[in-house]
Each structure stands twice: as structure tokens, then as C-alpha cells.
Write a protein that holds these residues in place. Structure first.
Motif, PDB file in Angstrom:
ATOM      1  N   TRP A  87      42.105  35.555  35.382  1.00  0.00           N
ATOM      2  CA  TRP A  87      40.880  35.494  35.278  1.00  0.00           C
ATOM      3  C   TRP A  87      40.281  35.780  36.620  1.00  0.00           C
ATOM      4  N   GLY A  88      40.988  35.346  37.426  1.00  0.00           N
ATOM      5  CA  GLY A  88      40.343  35.388  39.084  1.00  0.00           C
ATOM      6  C   GLY A  88      40.550  36.817  39.399  1.00  0.00           C
ATOM      7  N   TYR A  89      41.779  37.115  39.468  1.00  0.00           N
ATOM      8  CA  TYR A  89      42.212  38.614  40.021  1.00  0.00           C
ATOM      9  C   TYR A  89      41.835  39.668  39.216  1.00  0.00           C
ATOM     10  N   PHE A  90      42.635  39.857  38.015  1.00  0.00           N
ATOM     11  CA  PHE A  90      42.655  40.747  36.861  1.00  0.00           C
ATOM     12  C   PHE A  90      41.500  41.121  36.367  1.00  0.00           C
ATOM     13  N   VAL A  91      40.554  39.891  35.919  1.00  0.00           N
ATOM     14  CA  VAL A  91      39.315  40.244  35.557  1.00  0.00           C
ATOM     15  C   VAL A  91      38.218  40.230  36.417  1.00  0.00           C
ATOM     16  N   GLY A  92      38.411  39.234  37.279  1.00  0.00           N
ATOM     17  CA  GLY A  92      37.213  38.934  38.141  1.00  0.00           C
ATOM     18  C   GLY A  92      36.735  39.817  39.180  1.00  0.00           C
ATOM     19  N   VAL A  93      37.924  40.209  40.000  1.00  0.00           N
ATOM     20  CA  VAL A  93      38.037  41.340  41.178  1.00  0.00           C
ATOM     21  C   VAL A  93      37.937  42.562  40.618  1.00  0.00           C
TER      22      VAL A  93
END
Length: 69
Positions: free
Chosen positions: A29-35
Motif C-alpha cells: 500500500w505504501g510503495y506499490f499503490v501510494g508512490v
């Protein structure tokens, strides 16, 4: 072009069953989706702004002009 690449990136991974992404929630959620969402939101916002600007310019050209006598 950027939006097309992002769609391919996300859809390809989704069709593969998310096998190439780390299943940890923070990473997913933080890297793959958020960023990566920034790469969808920023070009999307710029595209929307460009469409609004073009629409306003076209409305200005479509107005009937009055001849000065």
C-alpha cells in the motif's frame, strides 16, 4: 504516454495475481499503490487542466463575432 504505461504496469501485475509484488501491507500500500499513484494522479491532473484550457479556448473561438461598421 505516462498514463498508458501506468495502466500496463498495474494491470499486468494484477493479472499475474500480484506475484511480483511484496505481500507485506506497508510495501504494497505504501510503495506499490501510494508512490505509484503519484504517477497516475499528476499526469491525470495535468491532462484535466489541459482539457479545461482547450475547452475554454475553443469556446472563445466559437462565439459569433460582430462586425464593426
Amino acid at each position: 504516454g505516462q498514463l498508458y504505461g501506468d495502466v500496463l504496469y498495474f494491470v499486468t501485475e494484477a493479472r499475474a495475481g500480484w506475484t511480483h509484488s511484496d505481500p507485506r501491507p506497508l510495501y504494497f500500500w505504501g510503495y506499490f499503490v501510494g508512490v505509484n499513484a503519484l504517477w497516475v494522479l499528476v499526469p491525470g491532473a495535468l491532462l484535466l487542466d489541459a482539457c479545461c484550457q482547450l475547452s475554454a479556448a475553443q469556446r472563445g473561438l466559437d462565439r459569433p463575432r460582430h462586425k464593426a461598421h
